[in-house]
Design a protein around this motif. Structure first.
Motif, PDB file in Angstrom:
ATOM      1  N   ALA A  42       1.404  -1.667 -11.086  1.00  0.00           N
ATOM      2  CA  ALA A  42       0.921  -0.967  -9.895  1.00  0.00           C
ATOM      3  C   ALA A  42      -0.341  -1.634  -9.354  1.00  0.00           C
ATOM      4  O   ALA A  42      -0.493  -1.854  -8.140  1.00  0.00           O
ATOM      5  CB  ALA A  42       0.654   0.500 -10.211  1.00  0.00           C
ATOM      6  N   LEU A  63       5.125   3.947  -2.748  1.00  0.00           N
ATOM      7  CA  LEU A  63       3.879   3.675  -2.045  1.00  0.00           C
ATOM      8  C   LEU A  63       3.383   4.952  -1.373  1.00  0.00           C
ATOM      9  O   LEU A  63       4.150   5.893  -1.195  1.00  0.00           O
ATOM     10  CB  LEU A  63       4.108   2.583  -1.011  1.00  0.00           C
ATOM     11  CG  LEU A  63       4.682   1.282  -1.601  1.00  0.00           C
ATOM     12  CD1 LEU A  63       5.434   0.498  -0.554  1.00  0.00           C
ATOM     13  CD2 LEU A  63       3.584   0.448  -2.225  1.00  0.00           C
ATOM     14  N   VAL A  68       9.381   1.550  -6.277  1.00  0.00           N
ATOM     15  CA  VAL A  68       7.945   1.442  -6.032  1.00  0.00           C
ATOM     16  C   VAL A  68       7.583   2.502  -4.997  1.00  0.00           C
ATOM     17  O   VAL A  68       7.942   2.384  -3.827  1.00  0.00           O
ATOM     18  CB  VAL A  68       7.566   0.041  -5.521  1.00  0.00           C
ATOM     19  CG1 VAL A  68       6.061  -0.044  -5.274  1.00  0.00           C
ATOM     20  CG2 VAL A  68       8.018  -1.032  -6.508  1.00  0.00           C
ATOM     21  N   ASP A 115      -0.778  -3.529  -5.678  1.00  0.00           N
ATOM     22  CA  ASP A 115      -1.825  -3.120  -4.739  1.00  0.00           C
ATOM     23  C   ASP A 115      -2.701  -4.295  -4.320  1.00  0.00           C
ATOM     24  O   ASP A 115      -3.040  -4.447  -3.140  1.00  0.00           O
ATOM     25  CB  ASP A 115      -2.695  -2.025  -5.357  1.00  0.00           C
ATOM     26  CG  ASP A 115      -1.947  -0.711  -5.512  1.00  0.00           C
ATOM     27  OD1 ASP A 115      -0.806  -0.613  -5.035  1.00  0.00           O
ATOM     28  OD2 ASP A 115      -2.516   0.228  -6.109  1.00  0.00           O
ATOM     29  N   PHE A 172      11.712   0.219  -2.370  1.00  0.00           N
ATOM     30  CA  PHE A 172      10.429   0.781  -1.996  1.00  0.00           C
ATOM     31  C   PHE A 172      10.604   2.086  -1.221  1.00  0.00           C
ATOM     32  O   PHE A 172      11.524   2.235  -0.417  1.00  0.00           O
ATOM     33  CB  PHE A 172       9.647  -0.225  -1.144  1.00  0.00           C
ATOM     34  CG  PHE A 172       9.524  -1.577  -1.797  1.00  0.00           C
ATOM     35  CD1 PHE A 172       8.455  -1.862  -2.627  1.00  0.00           C
ATOM     36  CD2 PHE A 172      10.504  -2.552  -1.605  1.00  0.00           C
ATOM     37  CE1 PHE A 172       8.348  -3.106  -3.246  1.00  0.00           C
ATOM     38  CE2 PHE A 172      10.402  -3.800  -2.216  1.00  0.00           C
ATOM     39  CZ  PHE A 172       9.319  -4.074  -3.040  1.00  0.00           C
ATOM     40  N   THR A 187      -0.107   1.996  -4.333  1.00  0.00           N
ATOM     41  CA  THR A 187       1.052   2.447  -5.094  1.00  0.00           C
ATOM     42  C   THR A 187       0.702   3.736  -5.822  1.00  0.00           C
ATOM     43  O   THR A 187      -0.245   3.768  -6.603  1.00  0.00           O
ATOM     44  CB  THR A 187       1.482   1.381  -6.134  1.00  0.00           C
ATOM     45  OG1 THR A 187       1.755   0.148  -5.450  1.00  0.00           O
ATOM     46  CG2 THR A 187       2.723   1.831  -6.876  1.00  0.00           C
TER      47      THR A 187
END
Length: 233
Positions: free
Chosen positions: A30, A62, A60, A34, A124, A41
């Motif tokens: 993470a 976000l 992931v 970032d 994502f 994240t």
């Protein structure tokens, strides 16, 4: 994460609220995401597609919509394959740094020593868009009815909210044209925003850019057979 009812959203929400923390084993990845992509994240969720261990998957999560946009291919509107591979490779690098032969750790439990880095599907999501849906859905129907009563306008047929937005329906197309971007429309924007903010736990809605949609019952009846399913399809 697609809807507020999803378990991944619920767990990510607890991280955002400070009730939980991202799993310790995922913290290095993470942090790397970032720093490399200048995003935030909130969570990383590992599972298998259709529970088949031959197809590992990493979500992931976000925080912001704009962050998710950094991982999209503007040409195809799908995920950027290069960035998917970069995250997958970094995950494999982190995994390889653990002694999986001698420790009953998370890697052993998840992969059963059969993990193949080139098999990992990375995708994502963003927390903001789902939190907005939840905020809008959390407004009690009673409050919506009270708002319509307070507006007290015979040309307003219905107030209907779906997902993260709301639509005010006038009766006719002529009324719709007349109200669009009018002072009354601006007032409706303000009134609904004030109501919505009471349920916007994380402050994602912005007053300056917020606007209710306008439409007409005439359009709803004529082009969508008076059917909400067709209208929002």
């Amino acid at each position: 994460m697609i809807m507020p009812s999803d378990k991944d959203y619920k767990s990510t929400k607890k991280i955002k609220q400070g009730i939980l923390k991202i799993k310790e084993e995922f913290t290095p990845l993470a942090k790397w995401i970032d720093e490399k992509y200048d995003v935030k994240t909130l969570n990383l969720v590992f599972d298998f597609i259709k529970n088949d261990k031959s197809y590992p998957r990493l979500q992931v999560c976000l925080e912001y919509v704009k962050d998710k946009g950094k991982f999209m291919d503007n040409q195809t509107y799908s995920f950027d394959k290069t960035k998917q591979n970069e995250v997958s490779d970094k995950f494999a690098e982190i995994v390889s740094g653990y002694n999986i032969k001698n420790r009953q750790n998370w890697i052993k439990k998840i992969f059963g020593l059969t993990y193949k880095p080139n098999n990992l599907f990375v995708y994502f999501s963003d927390f903001e868009s789902i939190a907005k849906i939840e905020a809008n859905e959390n407004i009690p129907e009673k409050k919506i009815k009270e708002l319509k009563t307070a507006i007290n306008n015979s040309e307003l047929w219905e107030i209907d909210r779906r997902f993260d937005s709301v639509t005010y329906f006038l009766h006719t197309e002529e009324q719709l044209i007349r109200y669009q971007n009018s002072e009354i429309h601006k007032k409706w924007n303000q009134e609904y925003f004030d109501l919505l903010k009471d349920y916007d736990e994380f402050g994602y809605f912005i007053r300056e850019s917020y606007s209710v949609f306008l439409d007409s019952k005439e359009n709803f009846d004529k082009n969508y057979e008076s059917n909400w399913f067709y209208y929002y399809k």
